[in-house]
Design an enzyme around this catalytic site. Structure first.
Site, PDB file in Angstrom:
ATOM      1  N   TRP A 100       5.986  39.074 -14.899  1.00  0.00           N
ATOM      2  CA  TRP A 100       7.337  39.431 -15.207  1.00  0.00           C
ATOM      3  C   TRP A 100       7.401  39.802 -16.563  1.00  0.00           C
ATOM      4  CZ3 TRP A 100       9.237  40.339 -11.012  1.00  0.00           C
ATOM      5  CH2 TRP A 100       9.053  39.849  -9.674  1.00  0.00           C
ATOM      6  N   ASP A 167      14.497  35.237 -19.877  1.00  0.00           N
ATOM      7  CA  ASP A 167      14.415  35.545 -18.563  1.00  0.00           C
ATOM      8  C   ASP A 167      14.049  33.859 -18.124  1.00  0.00           C
ATOM      9  OD1 ASP A 167      13.770  35.542 -15.628  1.00  0.00           O
ATOM     10  OD2 ASP A 167      12.407  37.228 -15.994  1.00  0.00           O
ATOM     11  N   LYS A 191      15.488  31.417  -7.216  1.00  0.00           N
ATOM     12  CA  LYS A 191      14.563  30.161  -7.325  1.00  0.00           C
ATOM     13  C   LYS A 191      15.186  28.719  -7.439  1.00  0.00           C
ATOM     14  CE  LYS A 191      11.848  33.713  -8.169  1.00  0.00           C
ATOM     15  NZ  LYS A 191      11.684  34.783  -9.167  1.00  0.00           N
TER      16      LYS A 191
HETATM   17  C1  PLP Z   1      11.424  36.158  -9.506  1.00  0.00           C
HETATM   18  C2  PLP Z   1      11.411  36.499 -10.888  1.00  0.00           C
HETATM   19  C3  PLP Z   1      11.542  37.777 -11.438  1.00  0.00           C
HETATM   20  C4  PLP Z   1      12.167  38.710 -10.237  1.00  0.00           C
HETATM   21  O1  PLP Z   1      13.351  38.378  -9.984  1.00  0.00           O
HETATM   22  P1  PLP Z   1      14.249  39.322  -8.869  1.00  0.00           P
HETATM   23  O2  PLP Z   1      15.598  38.807  -8.729  1.00  0.00           O
HETATM   24  O3  PLP Z   1      13.607  39.617  -7.528  1.00  0.00           O
HETATM   25  O4  PLP Z   1      14.228  40.759  -9.670  1.00  0.00           O
HETATM   26  C5  PLP Z   1      11.771  38.092 -12.669  1.00  0.00           C
HETATM   27  N1  PLP Z   1      11.347  36.790 -13.530  1.00  0.00           N
HETATM   28  C6  PLP Z   1      11.043  35.942 -13.086  1.00  0.00           C
HETATM   29  C7  PLP Z   1      10.397  34.952 -13.987  1.00  0.00           C
HETATM   30  C8  PLP Z   1      10.906  35.469 -11.829  1.00  0.00           C
HETATM   31  O5  PLP Z   1      10.321  34.308 -11.506  1.00  0.00           O
END
Ligand code: PLP
Length: 357
Positions: A100, A167, A191
Site C-alpha cells: 500500500w 494511512d 477494515k
Molecule cells: C485496504 C488498504 C488500502 C486500500 O483501501 P481501499 O479503500 O480499497 O482503497 C490502503 N491502505 C491500507 C493500509 C489498506 O489496508
C-alpha cells in the site's frame, strides 16, 4: 445463521450489534417509515447521523481542535493522490513499508519529488522500517501505520519535524492515537470501522491552501470541509454503520479497552505460533501487527499447508489464506473479532499439529 470465524482482511468482521442495527435501519430508519437506503442525505434525520458520527469519532479518538473529520468516497486508494494534490508543493518523504505504501509512493511521484527515506523491501517487508533522516525540505512525511498484507505495524506515533501523514486503514480505532502529531490521517472504513464505500479523513485545517496548483473541486479537502462531507451524496449506509461501530466501541469503554482486547487476542495467536513445531511467524517480533497475523509452515512441513487450510475451513475458519505475496496464512484480528474465534483457530492449529506428531 451458519457459525463461522471471520478472519477476512477487508471487508471484514463488524460488531454483531452494528450489523443488526444496520439491518433494522434498512427496514425502518429511526421510525421514519423509510429505509436508511431511501432517505435524503439532506434530511434532518440523516444530517443527525452525520453529525453524531463525526462527533463520536472525534470524542473516541481524541481529535483536537483545528482538525476536521470527513467521510468521503474513493477508498484509501484515492487518498494516495488526494494527499499530494493538496499537500505537496515540490517534495514529499515516504516510508516504504509494503504494497500500500508503494502504491501511495507511485501516485505521489506524479506531483513532485518523492524521497523514500526507508524501506523494508529487502526482507519482503517483514519488519517496520526505521523512521529517520527525514528531509527538512519535504512538505510532509507519509507512513502506513499497519501493513495489512505483511502483518507489520508501528505502535507509536512517530516524532516528525515535518507534517506527518498516515494511512491508518487497517489499525484505526485499534489503539489510542495522538492525533496532534499528525497533519492528516486517512483510511478506508472497511477494515475496522464499517462496510466498504466510506473513507475517513482527519485533516488539520491549517495544512490546506498552501499549494500552487489547481485542485479539482471533488479532490480539494476544503470543498468537503465547507460542505460537511455533503458536497455530493455521501456514502450514507456505510456512515450509518460506522456510527453503530463507534457506539459499540464506546459501550466497551473506549479505545484503550479495545486495545487491551486486541493485545490479548494477538498474544494468544502469536504464542501458539511461537510454541508450535510446524507453524512459524513471518514477521520480526518487534514489528508484529495486532491486526493481521501472518504465519506459514516451517520449511519441512510446507507440504501440509493445503491440508491445514482444508481442515481449518471445515472447522469454520474463513479468510485465513495468506496474501499471495507472503503465502501461508493470515488471520486478521480486527476489533470486532471475538476472542472465541482466535481460540478456535488456535485449537484447530494445535489439533492439526498433534495429528502430525
Ligand atoms: C485496504 C488498504 C488500502 C486500500 O483501501 P481501499 O479503500 O480499497 O482503497 C490502503 N491502505 C491500507 C493500509 C489498506 O489496508
Amino acid at each position: 445463521m451458519k457459525k463461522v470465524h471471520n478472519f477476512n482482511a477487508g471487508p471484514s468482521i463488524l460488531p454483531a450489534i452494528a450489523v443488526e442495527n444496520t439491518a433494522k435501519a434498512i427496514l425502518d430508519f429511526n421510525g421514519t417509515g423509510m429505509s436508511v437506503l431511501s432517505v435524503s442525505h439532506r434530511s434532518k434525520e440523516f444530517q443527525a447521523v452525520m453529525d453524531e458520527t463525526v462527533a463520536l469519532f472525534k470524542e473516541l479518538l481524541g481529535v483536537p481542535e483545528g482538525y476536521q473529520v470527513l467521510f468521503l468516497g474513493g477508498g484509501a486508494s484515492l487518498q494516495f493522490c488526494m494527499v499530494p494534490y493538496n499537500l505537496m508543493n515540490k517534495k514529499a518523504a515516504y516510508v516504504e513499508s509494503g504494497v500500500w505504501a508503494k502504491k501511495a509512493i507511485k501516485e505521489a511521484k506524479g506531483f513532485g519529488e518523492v524521497s523514500v527515506i526507508s524501506s523494508s523491501s529487502d526482507k519482503n517487508f517483514n519488519y517496520y522500517p526505521a523512521i529517520e533522516n527525514i528531509p527538512a525540505d519535504a512538505d510532509y512525511l507519509h507512513i502506513t501505520t499497519n501493513n495489512t498484507i505483511y502483518g507489520t505495524e508501528i505502535f507509536t506515533d512517530p516524532d516528525s519535524p515535518i507534517p506527518l501523514v498516515a494511512d491508518m486503514s487497517s489499525d484505526i480505532f485499534s489503539r489510542p492515537v495522538d492525533v496532534s502529531k499528525y497533519a492528516l490521517i486517512y483510511g478506508g472504513a472497511q477494515k475496522n470501522l464499517g462496510p466498504s464505500g466510506a473513507t475517513f479523513v482527519i485533516v488539520k485545517e491549517d495544512m490546506l491552501g498552501k499549494v500552487e496548483r489547481y485542485i479539482p473541486t471533488m479532490l480539494d479537502y476544503r470543498t468537503h470541509i465547507k460542505e460537511g462531507s455533503m458536497f455530493n451524496t455521501p456514502p450514507c449506509l456505510p456512515i450509518f454503520t460506522i456510527l453503530e461501530t463507534l457506539k459499540w466501541i464506546k459501550s466497551l469503554g473506549g479505545i484503550a479497552k479495545v486495545q487491551e482486547m486486541n493485545q490479548a487476542k494477538a498474544k494468544l495467536l502469536y504464542d501458539a505460533i511461537d510454541n508450535s513445531r510446524i507453524f512459524v511467524g513471518t514477521v520480526e517480533k518487534n514489528s508484529r501487527s495486532l491486526m493481521n497475523i501472518c504465519f506459514v509452515m516451517k520449511e519441512e512441513y510446507k507440504h501440509l499447508e493445503e491440508e491445514f487450510m482444508n481442515v481449518a475451513k471445515a472447522a469454520g475458519m474463513v479468510g485465513i489464506k495468506g496474501h499471495r505475496s507472503v503465502g501461508g496464512f493470515r488471520a486478521s484480528t480486527y476489533n470486532a473479532l471475538p476472542m472465541e474465534s482466535v481460540q478456535a483457530l488456535v485449537d484447530c492449529m494445535k489439533e492439526f499439529e498433534n495429528s502430525k506428531a
